[in-house]
Write a protein that holds these residues in place. Structure first.
Motif, PDB file in Angstrom:
ATOM      1  N   PHE A  72       0.827  -1.209   0.000  1.00  0.00           N
ATOM      2  CA  PHE A  72       0.000   0.000   0.000  1.00  0.00           C
ATOM      3  C   PHE A  72       0.860   1.257   0.000  1.00  0.00           C
ATOM      4  N   THR A  73       1.900   1.266   0.804  1.00  0.00           N
ATOM      5  CA  THR A  73       2.766   2.441   0.888  1.00  0.00           C
ATOM      6  C   THR A  73       3.440   2.725  -0.449  1.00  0.00           C
ATOM      7  N   PHE A  74       3.990   1.680  -1.076  1.00  0.00           N
ATOM      8  CA  PHE A  74       4.677   1.875  -2.352  1.00  0.00           C
ATOM      9  C   PHE A  74       3.696   2.257  -3.457  1.00  0.00           C
ATOM     10  N   GLU A  75       2.545   1.592  -3.511  1.00  0.00           N
ATOM     11  CA  GLU A  75       1.546   1.926  -4.531  1.00  0.00           C
ATOM     12  C   GLU A  75       1.000   3.333  -4.322  1.00  0.00           C
ATOM     13  N   ASP A  76       0.730   3.696  -3.073  1.00  0.00           N
ATOM     14  CA  ASP A  76       0.232   5.044  -2.787  1.00  0.00           C
ATOM     15  C   ASP A  76       1.273   6.102  -3.135  1.00  0.00           C
ATOM     16  N   GLY A  77       2.531   5.827  -2.843  1.00  0.00           N
ATOM     17  CA  GLY A  77       3.594   6.775  -3.180  1.00  0.00           C
ATOM     18  C   GLY A  77       3.684   7.003  -4.684  1.00  0.00           C
ATOM     19  N   LEU A  78       3.604   5.924  -5.442  1.00  0.00           N
ATOM     20  CA  LEU A  78       3.630   6.040  -6.894  1.00  0.00           C
ATOM     21  C   LEU A  78       2.373   6.743  -7.401  1.00  0.00           C
ATOM     22  N   THR A  79       1.224   6.390  -6.851  1.00  0.00           N
ATOM     23  CA  THR A  79      -0.028   7.017  -7.275  1.00  0.00           C
ATOM     24  C   THR A  79       0.021   8.524  -7.057  1.00  0.00           C
ATOM     25  N   GLU A  80       0.523   8.939  -5.907  1.00  0.00           N
ATOM     26  CA  GLU A  80       0.586  10.363  -5.589  1.00  0.00           C
ATOM     27  C   GLU A  80       1.465  11.118  -6.583  1.00  0.00           C
ATOM     28  N   VAL A  81       2.629  10.583  -6.872  1.00  0.00           N
ATOM     29  CA  VAL A  81       3.536  11.230  -7.814  1.00  0.00           C
ATOM     30  C   VAL A  81       2.942  11.201  -9.221  1.00  0.00           C
ATOM     31  N   PHE A  82       2.378  10.060  -9.598  1.00  0.00           N
ATOM     32  CA  PHE A  82       1.776   9.938 -10.921  1.00  0.00           C
ATOM     33  C   PHE A  82       0.680  10.982 -11.088  1.00  0.00           C
ATOM     34  N   TYR A  83      -0.160  11.121 -10.077  1.00  0.00           N
ATOM     35  CA  TYR A  83      -1.247  12.090 -10.136  1.00  0.00           C
ATOM     36  C   TYR A  83      -0.705  13.520 -10.178  1.00  0.00           C
ATOM     37  N   ASP A  84       0.307  13.811  -9.375  1.00  0.00           N
ATOM     38  CA  ASP A  84       0.878  15.161  -9.361  1.00  0.00           C
ATOM     39  C   ASP A  84       1.404  15.562 -10.737  1.00  0.00           C
ATOM     40  N   LYS A  85       2.009  14.611 -11.444  1.00  0.00           N
ATOM     41  CA  LYS A  85       2.584  14.915 -12.752  1.00  0.00           C
ATOM     42  C   LYS A  85       1.559  14.820 -13.890  1.00  0.00           C
ATOM     43  N   ASN A  86       0.535  13.996 -13.708  1.00  0.00           N
ATOM     44  CA  ASN A  86      -0.412  13.715 -14.788  1.00  0.00           C
ATOM     45  C   ASN A  86      -1.863  13.697 -14.293  1.00  0.00           C
ATOM     46  N   PRO A  87      -2.326  14.762 -13.664  1.00  0.00           N
ATOM     47  CA  PRO A  87      -3.671  14.714 -13.074  1.00  0.00           C
ATOM     48  C   PRO A  87      -4.788  14.463 -14.091  1.00  0.00           C
ATOM     49  N   GLU A  88      -4.707  15.092 -15.253  1.00  0.00           N
ATOM     50  CA  GLU A  88      -5.775  14.904 -16.241  1.00  0.00           C
ATOM     51  C   GLU A  88      -5.774  13.493 -16.811  1.00  0.00           C
ATOM     52  N   LEU A  89      -4.596  12.967 -17.106  1.00  0.00           N
ATOM     53  CA  LEU A  89      -4.518  11.595 -17.614  1.00  0.00           C
ATOM     54  C   LEU A  89      -5.049  10.605 -16.580  1.00  0.00           C
ATOM     55  N   TYR A  90      -4.644  10.798 -15.350  1.00  0.00           N
ATOM     56  CA  TYR A  90      -5.074   9.922 -14.258  1.00  0.00           C
ATOM     57  C   TYR A  90      -6.590   9.947 -14.118  1.00  0.00           C
ATOM     58  N   GLU A  91      -7.147  11.140 -14.053  1.00  0.00           N
ATOM     59  CA  GLU A  91      -8.596  11.272 -13.880  1.00  0.00           C
ATOM     60  C   GLU A  91      -9.359  10.735 -15.076  1.00  0.00           C
ATOM     61  N   THR A  92      -8.844  10.947 -16.274  1.00  0.00           N
ATOM     62  CA  THR A  92      -9.503  10.433 -17.476  1.00  0.00           C
ATOM     63  C   THR A  92      -9.506   8.907 -17.481  1.00  0.00           C
ATOM     64  N   ALA A  93      -8.363   8.311 -17.167  1.00  0.00           N
ATOM     65  CA  ALA A  93      -8.273   6.844 -17.145  1.00  0.00           C
ATOM     66  C   ALA A  93      -9.254   6.256 -16.138  1.00  0.00           C
ATOM     67  N   PHE A  94      -9.333   6.857 -14.952  1.00  0.00           N
ATOM     68  CA  PHE A  94     -10.243   6.331 -13.942  1.00  0.00           C
ATOM     69  C   PHE A  94     -11.696   6.611 -14.285  1.00  0.00           C
ATOM     70  N   ALA A  95     -11.956   7.722 -14.942  1.00  0.00           N
ATOM     71  CA  ALA A  95     -13.326   8.006 -15.372  1.00  0.00           C
ATOM     72  C   ALA A  95     -13.790   6.972 -16.392  1.00  0.00           C
ATOM     73  N   LEU A  96     -12.914   6.602 -17.295  1.00  0.00           N
ATOM     74  CA  LEU A  96     -13.254   5.565 -18.282  1.00  0.00           C
ATOM     75  C   LEU A  96     -13.540   4.240 -17.585  1.00  0.00           C
ATOM     76  N   TYR A  97     -12.678   3.883 -16.657  1.00  0.00           N
ATOM     77  CA  TYR A  97     -12.843   2.632 -15.918  1.00  0.00           C
ATOM     78  C   TYR A  97     -14.145   2.637 -15.113  1.00  0.00           C
ATOM     79  N   GLU A  98     -14.348   3.697 -14.346  1.00  0.00           N
ATOM     80  CA  GLU A  98     -15.535   3.769 -13.485  1.00  0.00           C
ATOM     81  C   GLU A  98     -16.825   3.821 -14.287  1.00  0.00           C
TER      82      GLU A  98
END
Length: 139
Positions: A72-98
């Motif tokens: 959880f710690t490693f995945e959350d750390g990566l998720t946080e950085v990924f989101y910080d650098k790519n918020p629109e891509l992240y949100e779009t990918a999850f919107a498609l999935y959801e």
């Protein structure tokens, strides 16, 4: 996000084009401090207890034997950085999935590139962590 997300991204090719135009690379240096700080705070005890007790922590199989907290710690750390650098891509990918899961419409695999990239980065970064930090914690 637009409720007609699959009109914007009807297929993987469309999403991949969007991805390629907008993706900001995430590097190990982006997560290094979070990962190493966790290992240090846990005094190197980041594995399932039976795996750690055997004392045979190897690069080949350590990832499958991380404790739930470490995962959880490693995945959350990566998720946080990924989101910080790519918020629109992240949100779009999850919107498609959801949207696909909630409505049963569209194809959740449209954003597969996001998931593949995330999983590849996670594996690569854990390997780097092992090489730079975890190997030194061996008994």
């Amino acid at each position: 996000m637009d409720t007609d997300i699959f009109e914007q991204f009807p297929d993987r090719e469309t999403f991949d084009k969007y991805w390629n135009e907008n993706y900001q690379p995430v590097t190990y240096e982006d997560v290094r401090e979070t990962f190493t700080d966790f290992v240090k705070s846990a005094d190197g005890h980041i594995y399932l207890s039976d795996y750690e007790e055997k004392g045979l922590i190897s690069r080949e199989d350590f990832k499958e034997n991380l404790s739930q907290e470490a995962q959880f710690t490693f995945e959350d750390g990566l998720t946080e950085v990924f989101y910080d650098k790519n918020p629109e891509l992240y949100e779009t990918a999850f919107a498609l999935y959801e949207e696909s899961k909630l409505t049963g419409k569209g194809d959740a695999s449209v954003a597969q590139t996001f998931h593949e990239t995330f999983r590849a980065l996670y594996a690569e970064f854990l390997d780097r962590l092992y090489d730079e930090v975890l190997a030194a914690w061996q008994h």
